[in-house]
Design an enzyme around this catalytic site. Structure first.
Site, PDB file in Angstrom:
ATOM      1  CG  ASP A 355      -8.107 -44.465  45.348  1.00  0.00           C
ATOM      2  OD1 ASP A 355      -7.625 -45.545  44.926  1.00  0.00           O
ATOM      3  OD2 ASP A 355      -9.089 -43.920  44.808  1.00  0.00           O
TER       4      ASP A 355
HETATM    5  C1  NOJ Z   1      -8.261 -46.521  42.308  1.00  0.00           C
HETATM    6  C2  NOJ Z   1      -9.712 -46.444  42.573  1.00  0.00           C
HETATM    7  O1  NOJ Z   1     -10.089 -45.093  42.739  1.00  0.00           O
HETATM    8  C3  NOJ Z   1     -10.138 -47.247  43.783  1.00  0.00           C
HETATM    9  O2  NOJ Z   1     -11.531 -47.215  43.872  1.00  0.00           O
HETATM   10  C4  NOJ Z   1      -9.626 -48.645  43.677  1.00  0.00           C
HETATM   11  O3  NOJ Z   1     -10.062 -49.406  44.773  1.00  0.00           O
HETATM   12  C5  NOJ Z   1      -8.129 -48.620  43.586  1.00  0.00           C
HETATM   13  N1  NOJ Z   1      -7.719 -47.839  42.430  1.00  0.00           N
HETATM   14  C6  NOJ Z   1      -7.514 -50.001  43.480  1.00  0.00           C
HETATM   15  O4  NOJ Z   1      -7.742 -50.526  42.227  1.00  0.00           O
END
Ligand code: NOJ
Length: 945
Positions: A355
């Site tokens: 993430d």
């Molecule tokens: C953080 C989020 O938790 C995740 O779900 C997302 O895909 C990424 N950021 C990218 O934006």
């Protein structure tokens, strides 16, 4: 981003029955709701959208207008640090980057190599041929993002140019393409779960991915199947499909197959235990470390991992590890989780991406099984100091990261690309920018290096009638009819059943019925205003259009006999009350919103503060119910469970529709159900309790840190949602799986047939094939130098080193257990686990008859109770099991009077528990109870196996 390119070509409100005037009921309704959101993101003056997420300790500490939780968290941190200094090693451990708490997650090394399963063999063969020709820096390019906002998508990798492997575009999110124009905002995951319709789940995935392909995306960052809903107020529960592993698992499976049918790589996220937003991420909440979700092995397998196993079984080519720690080891550096469970036991052949900034270590995360670092920055946004990039190059050159590990990371990405057939795509590059709405913009928005603007947004229209239709259909089937006294619904457009006058009066009340300030009023949808169609955060989209309920309902009433008036404020003023008395029908709206942890709205930071309807919604509905001259229909849009006790039993509240988060076709879908153009066929994807307490002691969000690294012990184990209600004998307001139809069904004639004899253990794990092998020697350091005359962009992440002197040799402190070789798990052997787990052991058949006068849809739900008195065979320990668990379901449509036989099966895994001693699924001896019905509490048919 704006909607400048939207509504002109397409009239979203269909099925119109003529124009009507919007009568003015209240003094308040003219006052559009003001934007009450507070943005914590204090970007520099002139900052662009690339400043999203740029939280820092300081913005977390001082933002807000009250003693915020982050403030308290920060004070806690300071006090703890001081106490630690006085008391000993804590502070120094933090300063030196060591963890403060002994890890409880066992080591599992080395990373199993990809390419051991026949289902991926062709792709791995092709990948090997490409990867063996790559240079070290090309390989590193593939493993590391170029940095936040350094290229056009939210995640980007650089190409391996010499061998013709492209840079990849990774884009959110689970319900539509984020930061893009001319796309569909499909209903959110929770609405999809509420349809209980496998076919629609798959179609939505495919339609979404078709648009992604047209926009030049390679990897979609969805679906989300974590959070599961342990905390009903958790900020991102709405991105997933519901609070049951089988419902989540089926929806994940179908969505992934839909997405990947279009050649787009799907991402199963977030592995695992990201159940709440508070403290999910380092530095976001004013403390340097994220919380630890402490989950025992059986709970992990039977609850939270189940949907991920289904995702891998569906062939998902990417998995995203989550922000927080799991058992005190960051998920993206947790070797047990990624190496042991995901890659060995579940046989995952694709790549694990972090993430965004969830990676907190360099070599350690590579060894633990992370394959791709996203977005590529280091510990902070746009810091230009990647934990991989040139650092990974160096750690391969100095021998810390073994060459085979790097080769495996890269091969997994390249194999995924082949597996999805992306090698056949030509000129596939993003034709939109995540960072500007304008046609012209910078290619590397996040870099301060001077650049020329070029065309970045080509405004490719990816919407078509089919995607709009799917969005509408999912939204409509995702509406749950909780109550329908006197069969008040469906309505006739002329309202012939209401009142005695020739002309009828209908009032539509509540801010949630109307357009508010437009669907894109707050960035990333980070405030609750107007009708609620989606939560906030990276899982949201820019709406191309949003059909509000008021417009669609008005358009559906017959204007020759019905006068529709509205009041779009959540206030029952005295003048409104008076006018309510004259109405033949009132339709009143309420909602509850939440979102991702980097944003807050009013006093709510991501997770909800409680389970109440927001903006005084319950009071509004109760007031309308008290003063309306006719019956009342209540409509609720919500991110998750809400408490409806104030009004649910009021005699005038005849119907309650739970419309979840419907996406852009909100109003049309609602009108489809209210007017009976389709049956009401949604079913609750979670339990509606009477209070938060009903959900058990583990349910409340941890709002204040309870330790330097906040500790969240999942003590309730597998007893989440209806499993908890059942065990404690709590009467829910409406049970999991509940939902009414406009017709009635009879489910009868249960037959249970054994397909395969019972046996305790699955067959032995099948033997895999040999993974690709490569030259394992360390390449010369000179090969990794910046090419001559290379012009660097500031903050952009590169794989190159500046001098061979940067390569420092020494002995790397490999983690304890690094040299222990693990036996392959007996529960593994194919994608999703041992194939024997998915063999069908039991066939269940029932007969379903539509007894009513309308065509309708029924969801047939099958629950299993494991035999009494199960013990762990080796230790004799008693295994406690839930009263029942959902194990299969299907949705069918029947004409009036029609009868259909429904066949459902149960696999070995459906009939087993996870033995922590045997580290395998065990089918217990004894009699299984099999129950079939229309909700978890309406199981009219029972039999044994
Ligand atoms: C953080 C989020 O938790 C995740 O779900 C997302 O895909 C990424 N950021 C990218 O934006």
């Amino acid at each position: 981003m704006s909607t400048t390119h939207s509504n002109v070509r397409y009239d979203p409100v269909r099925n119109t029955a003529g124009d009507q005037d919007d009568g003015d009921l209240s003094d308040d309704d003219v006052k559009a709701q003001s934007d009450q959101s507070h943005d914590t993101l204090l970007g520099p003056p002139g900052s662009t959208q690339s400043t999203r997420y740029l939280n820092s300790f300081y913005t977390g500490l001082f933002a807000g207008h009250r003693l915020s939780r982050s403030y308290i968290a920060s004070c806690f941190l300071i006090v703890t640090a001081v106490v630690s200094v006085i008391g000993g090693s804590g502070y120094w451990a933090w300063k030196t980057g060591q963890s403060q708490i002994e890890g409880q997650s066992p080591p599992w090394y080395p990373t199993p190599l990809g390419g051991t399963l026949s289902s991926w063999q062709v792709s791995y063969d092709k990948a090997r041929k490409l990867v063996e020709r790559m240079t070290l820096t090309e390989k590193v390019n593939i493993t590391t993002g170029t940095g936040w906002a350094q290229d056009l998508c939210v995640g980007n990798t650089a190409p391996a140019t010499n061998v013709g492997f492209p840079g990849l575009c990774l884009q959110d999110g689970p319900l539509g393409i984020r930061f893009a124009d001319h796309i569909t905002s499909f209903p959110a995951g929770i609405t999809v779960g509420a349809t209980w319709n496998r076919d629609l789940m798959r179609k939505r995935g495919a339609a979404h991915a078709r648009q992604a392909k047209l926009k030049g995306v390679h990897v979609l960052l969805g679906p989300a199947m974590g959070p599961l809903g342990r905390n009903p107020a958790g900020g991102r529960v709405w991105e997933g499909f519901g609070s049951d592993p089988v419902l989540q698992g089926v929806a994940a499976y179908e969505t992934i197959q839909g997405i990947q049918s279009q050649g787009i790589i799907a991402t199963a996220k977030h592995l695992i235990g990201n159940e709440q937003e508070h403290f999910r991420k380092s530095f976001e909440w004013g403390i340097p470390e994220a919380l630890s979700s402490n989950i025992d092995d059986r709970t992990l397998h039977e609850l939270y991992l189940w949907p991920f196993a289904e995702s891998v079984r569906a062939g998902v080519a990417s998995v995203m590890c989550s922000y927080q720690m799991v058992n005190n080891s960051y998920a993206c550096a947790n070797s047990k989780l990624m190496n042991g469970i995901l890659k060995d036991e579940l046989g995952f052949q694709g790549f694990v991406q972090s993430d965004w900034l969830a990676q907190r270590s360099g070599v350690a995360s590579a060894l633990a099984g992370l394959d791709v670092s996203m977005p590529g920055d280091g510990l902070h946004w746009i810091d230009g100091k990647s934990l991989w990039g040139n650092e990974l190059t160096l750690s391969v050159l100095n021998g810390s990261v073994p060459v085979p590990r790097l080769n495996d990371m890269v091969t997994r990405v390249v194999a995924a690309w082949y597996q999805l057939g992306q090698d056949a795509w030509e000129h596939h590059i993003p034709n939109f920018s995540s960072w500007t709405d304008d046609e012209y913009g910078y290619l590397h928005e996040g870099s301060s290096t001077k650049q020329e603007k070029v065309i970045v947004n080509k405004f490719v229209d990816t919407e078509n009638d089919e995607s709009r239709e799917i969005a509408r259909h999912v939204a409509a089937e995702g509406i749950v009819l909780l109550k329908n006294d006197d069969d008040i619904l469906p309505l006739s457009p002329s309202l012939k059943q209401q009142g005695t006058q020739n002309r009828k009066k209908v009032a539509i009340i509540g801010e949630d019925a109307g357009p508010g300030n437009g669907p894109n009023h707050c960035e990333d949808r980070g405030c609750n205003q107007g009708t609620l169609a989606v939560g906030w955060g990276s899982g949201a989209t820019e709406f191309t259009y949003l059909v509000d309920p008021l417009s669609a309902l008005k358009a559906s009433f017959d204007s020759s006999t019905v006068d529709v008036t509205s009041s779009l404020a959540n206030k029952a003023s005295s003048s409104l009350r008076k006018q309510l008395a004259e109405q033949d029908l009132c339709i009143v709206f309420g909602n509850a919103d939440s979102g991702e942890g980097y944003r807050f709205w009013e006093t709510q930071r991501a997770d909800r503060n409680d389970l109440e309807l927001q903006k005084r919604g319950s009071a509004l509905i109760s007031n309308v119910a008290e003063f309306c001259g006719g019956p009342v229909v209540a409509v609720i849009h919500s991110v998750g469970p809400v408490i409806i006790e104030k009004f649910v039993d009021m005699p005038s509240v005849k119907a309650i529709l739970f419309a979840n988060l419907p996406g852009q076709e909100s109003g049309n879908a609602l009108a489809d159900v209210i007017f009976g153009r389709i049956d009401a066929s949604g079913r609750l994807p979670y339990t509606l309790g009477k209070s938060l307490d009903d959900y058990g002691p583990g349910a409340p969000v941890l709002y204040y840190p309870n330790a330097f690294i906040p500790q969240v012990d999942f003590k309730e184990g597998i007893y989440v949602d209806y499993r908890h209600f059942d065990r404690e004998g709590i009467e829910p307001r409406y049970p999991f799986g509940h939902g009414l139809s406009f017709t009635t069904f009879d489910i009868s004639d249960l037959t249970i047939t054994e397909l395969k004899p019972k046996s305790a253990l699955p067959s032995p794990r099948p033997k895999g094939q040999s993974p690709p092998s490569y030259d394992e020697s360390i390449p010369p350091a000179e090969s990794a130098l910046f090419p001559n005359g290379f012009k660097k962009m500031r903050k952009y992440i590169y794989p190159y080193i500046s001098s061979t002197n940067e390569v420092k040799k020494g002995s790397y402190p490999y983690p304890d257990g690094y040299d222990i070789n693990h036996e392959p798990s007996p529960a593994g052997g194919a994608e999703g686990g041992n194939p024997s787990l998915y063999e069908e052991h039991v066939a269940v058949q029932v007969s379903v008859t539509n007894k009513g006068l309308r065509k309708g849809k029924e969801v047939v739900q099958l629950y299993v109770t494991l035999p009494d008195s199960i013990t762990e065979p080796t230790t004799g320990e008693v295994i406690d099991t839930p009263v029942k668990t959902l194990r299969n379901f299907t949705k069918i449509e029947l004409k009036p009077g029609e009868r259909q036989l429904v066949n459902l099966t149960l696999t070995r895994k459906d009939l087993s528990f996870w033995s922590v001693v045997r580290q395998n699924w065990i089918m217990p001896e004894g009699e299984f109870t099999i129950a079939v019905g229309r909700s978890s509490r309406e199981l009219g048919l029972q039999g044994v196996y």
